[in-house]
Design a protein around this motif. Structure first.
Motif, PDB file in Angstrom:
ATOM      1  N   CYS A 213       0.987  -1.348  -0.162  1.00  0.00           N
ATOM      2  CA  CYS A 213       0.113   0.628   0.090  1.00  0.00           C
ATOM      3  C   CYS A 213       1.143   0.800   0.278  1.00  0.00           C
ATOM      4  CB  CYS A 213      -1.091  -0.156   0.680  1.00  0.00           C
ATOM      5  SG  CYS A 213      -2.029   1.704   1.227  1.00  0.00           S
ATOM      6  N   CYS A 214       0.512   2.473  -1.114  1.00  0.00           N
ATOM      7  CA  CYS A 214       0.814   3.067  -1.134  1.00  0.00           C
ATOM      8  C   CYS A 214       1.504   4.366   0.513  1.00  0.00           C
ATOM      9  CB  CYS A 214       1.031   4.494  -1.872  1.00  0.00           C
ATOM     10  SG  CYS A 214      -0.981   5.079  -1.550  1.00  0.00           S
ATOM     11  N   ARG A 228       3.640   6.798   7.262  1.00  0.00           N
ATOM     12  CA  ARG A 228       5.393   7.013   6.494  1.00  0.00           C
ATOM     13  C   ARG A 228       5.911   6.113   6.783  1.00  0.00           C
ATOM     14  NH1 ARG A 228       3.522  11.648   9.513  1.00  0.00           N
ATOM     15  NH2 ARG A 228       4.074  13.345   8.273  1.00  0.00           N
ATOM     16  N   GLU A 229       5.788   4.898   7.739  1.00  0.00           N
ATOM     17  CA  GLU A 229       6.984   3.859   7.788  1.00  0.00           C
ATOM     18  C   GLU A 229       6.214   2.960   6.498  1.00  0.00           C
ATOM     19  OE1 GLU A 229       8.735   2.650   9.776  1.00  0.00           O
ATOM     20  OE2 GLU A 229       8.424   4.119  10.635  1.00  0.00           O
ATOM     21  N   ARG A 230       4.764   2.756   6.200  1.00  0.00           N
ATOM     22  CA  ARG A 230       5.021   2.044   4.666  1.00  0.00           C
ATOM     23  C   ARG A 230       5.486   2.989   3.460  1.00  0.00           C
ATOM     24  NH1 ARG A 230       1.322  -1.518   5.572  1.00  0.00           N
ATOM     25  NH2 ARG A 230      -0.089  -1.287   7.293  1.00  0.00           N
ATOM     26  N   ILE A 231       5.833   4.343   3.872  1.00  0.00           N
ATOM     27  CA  ILE A 231       6.544   4.888   2.470  1.00  0.00           C
ATOM     28  C   ILE A 231       7.823   4.478   2.747  1.00  0.00           C
ATOM     29  CG2 ILE A 231       7.211   7.158   2.274  1.00  0.00           C
ATOM     30  CD1 ILE A 231       4.655   8.241   2.679  1.00  0.00           C
ATOM     31  N   ASN A 234       7.956   0.976   1.087  1.00  0.00           N
ATOM     32  CA  ASN A 234       8.387   0.802  -0.561  1.00  0.00           C
ATOM     33  C   ASN A 234       9.087   1.702  -1.161  1.00  0.00           C
ATOM     34  OD1 ASN A 234       5.452  -0.014  -0.257  1.00  0.00           O
ATOM     35  ND2 ASN A 234       4.248   1.789  -0.370  1.00  0.00           N
ATOM     36  N   ILE A 235      10.024   2.465  -0.398  1.00  0.00           N
ATOM     37  CA  ILE A 235      10.941   3.028  -0.774  1.00  0.00           C
ATOM     38  C   ILE A 235      12.331   1.546  -0.784  1.00  0.00           C
ATOM     39  CG2 ILE A 235      13.374   5.135  -0.226  1.00  0.00           C
ATOM     40  CD1 ILE A 235      10.416   6.140   0.457  1.00  0.00           C
ATOM     41  N   ALA A 258      -1.069  10.527  -6.907  1.00  0.00           N
ATOM     42  CA  ALA A 258      -0.531  11.563  -6.042  1.00  0.00           C
ATOM     43  C   ALA A 258       0.417  11.169  -4.622  1.00  0.00           C
ATOM     44  CB  ALA A 258      -2.197  11.958  -6.706  1.00  0.00           C
ATOM     45  N   PHE A 259      -0.328  10.034  -4.242  1.00  0.00           N
ATOM     46  CA  PHE A 259       0.058   9.889  -2.751  1.00  0.00           C
ATOM     47  C   PHE A 259       2.446   9.972  -2.912  1.00  0.00           C
ATOM     48  CE2 PHE A 259       1.368   8.160   1.433  1.00  0.00           C
ATOM     49  CZ  PHE A 259       0.714   8.944   1.969  1.00  0.00           C
TER      50      PHE A 259
END
Length: 410
Positions: A213-214, A228-231, A234-235, A258-259
């Motif tokens: 999930c984004c 922010r942990e998901r971000i 993903n990075i 967009a996110f």
């Protein structure tokens, strides 16, 4: 707009950001003219200008101020975050960034009732994991009559078969693709169709299963640190591919696109991830940004199918890509019907259609009336949330636009 923060408050990064945004607002009220909730409710507090005042009072008030109540939270909850107001604003007020700050603060200071907390926690757990969501969706479709109404309307019949994807290493040009969290369950053909169309243009798609999930769903539900942990996850998943030369990270859901484009903003104060997040945001592309630069004549599509295109808020207001999909579809030969008030939100807005069902349903029906006025054979859109929300009315068929392109190729 004048602000009255204490010197101590001005040392806090979120107050510094809020003050910067607040000071750009000139109280003109142009934003209310295009705000969907203000148009429906007619309450100043349910328009951007009123919400800005509410957030200003919230952020300036002391911790023990009894004027900060559930009513403030209600008006912030009713915001769709469609960013229509930002498109309209002559002063460039970054309203959605202020809203993120205001929602986090009200969540901290005014705890929700237990039932609301439970609903939001359940939504986050059900929606963000693709395998869990697909399993729950299958279970829900099996026992559909027993599912609560507002969730039952979200469940489509059996999705269109995804079909085969081309091999990921067929071409020298490589892009990554965010598979998404709910889209693989609700519309698995969308990403498969994307891979087939890009393959015809000499571009291979590398799915990265470790990227989930984004993070937008967590932000929709005010669980911003979890987002922010998901971000960061993903990075980490994308980074090895970025280092090996992937030219873009493609999103087929404009809400995710967009996110992801805001990852750099979200992690700008994280020394370990700030630079990587900026790079990821720079590589993030909505699917139409890839296709519009390709030689589409080589696809040799011949069609006259009449379509109505619903341009999601996250595409036209957040990503500033209004008209881009329409241009590609017209170039490929599709006939697009006119849509009145195309700038207005359909009411999906992430989890809004579940947490604010009455407003979301009214917005959806208004949008469908506008989309159907030109008698299209099908409605197409660019975001899984909009697609599912509009299809829930069981009126005109609704698909992702890349699926009709893929079908025309076949």
């Amino acid at each position: 707009m004048q602000t009255h923060f204490t010197d101590a408050d001005r040392q806090k990064p979120h107050i510094q950001e809020a003050e910067r945004i607040l000071r750009t607002c000139v109280h003109c009220g142009f934003c209310n003219a295009t705000c969907p909730t203000y148009q429906l409710l007619g309450d100043e507090r349910d328009g951007p200008r009123g919400r800005i005042y509410l957030m200003k009072e919230l952020l300036e008030s002391p911790e023990d101020d009894d004027q900060v109540t559930e009513e403030t939270r209600l008006h912030l909850d009713r915001c769709l975050t469609c960013q229509n107001c930002e498109t309209t604003c002559p002063s460039g007020v970054e309203y959605h960034k202020l809203l993120n700050i205001g929602r986090a603060e009200i969540e901290r200071r005014v705890p929700r009732p237990a039932a609301e907390r439970a609903q939001r926690y359940a939504l986050r757990k059900m929606l963000v994991d693709p395998k869990r969501f697909a399993a729950l969706l299958k279970l829900g479709q099996t026992f559909k009559p027993l599912v609560p109404g507002k969730l039952r309307d979200k469940m489509p019949p059996a999705p269109v078969d995804a079909g085969m994807r081309p091999a990921a290493d067929r071409h020298s040009r490589q892009v990554l693709m965010l598979e998404g969290c709910v889209q693989p369950g609700l519309s698995p053909n969308t990403n498969a169709a994307t891979a087939r169309v890009l393959d015809r243009l000499g571009i291979s798609v590398t799915p990265v299963s470790e990227a989930g999930c984004c993070g937008a769903i967590d932000f929709h539900l005010n669980a911003q640190e979890e987002g922010r942990e998901r971000i960061r996850a993903n990075i980490d998943a994308w980074w090895p591919h970025v280092e090996h030369g992937a030219e873009a990270i493609v999103q087929t859901a404009s809400g995710c696109g967009a996110f992801v484009k805001e990852y750099g903003e979200m992690l700008k104060n994280d020394p370990a991830y700030a630079d990587k997040a900026q790079k990821i945001s720079a590589l993030a592309k909505d699917l139409v940004e890839i296709l519009r630069d390709e030689p589409l004549d080589e696809l040799q599509i011949k069609t006259s199918q009449r379509l109505a295109f619903h341009c999601p808020c996250t595409l036209q207001h957040a990503q500033k890509l209004n008209g881009a999909v329409e241009g590609v579809l017209t170039q490929l030969g599709f006939a697009l019907t006119p849509v009145q008030d195309a700038h207005l939100c359909c009411g999906s807005a992430g989890t809004y259609s579940i947490t604010q069902p009455e407003l979301a349903t009214e917005l959806r029906d208004n949008k469908l009336n506008a989309l159907e006025a030109g008698n299209p054979e099908m409605i197409v859109t660019a975001n899984i949330g909009c697609q599912t929300h509009l299809a829930g009315a069981n009126r005109t068929p609704v698909r992702h636009w890349i699926e009709v392109v893929d079908t025309a190729l076949a």
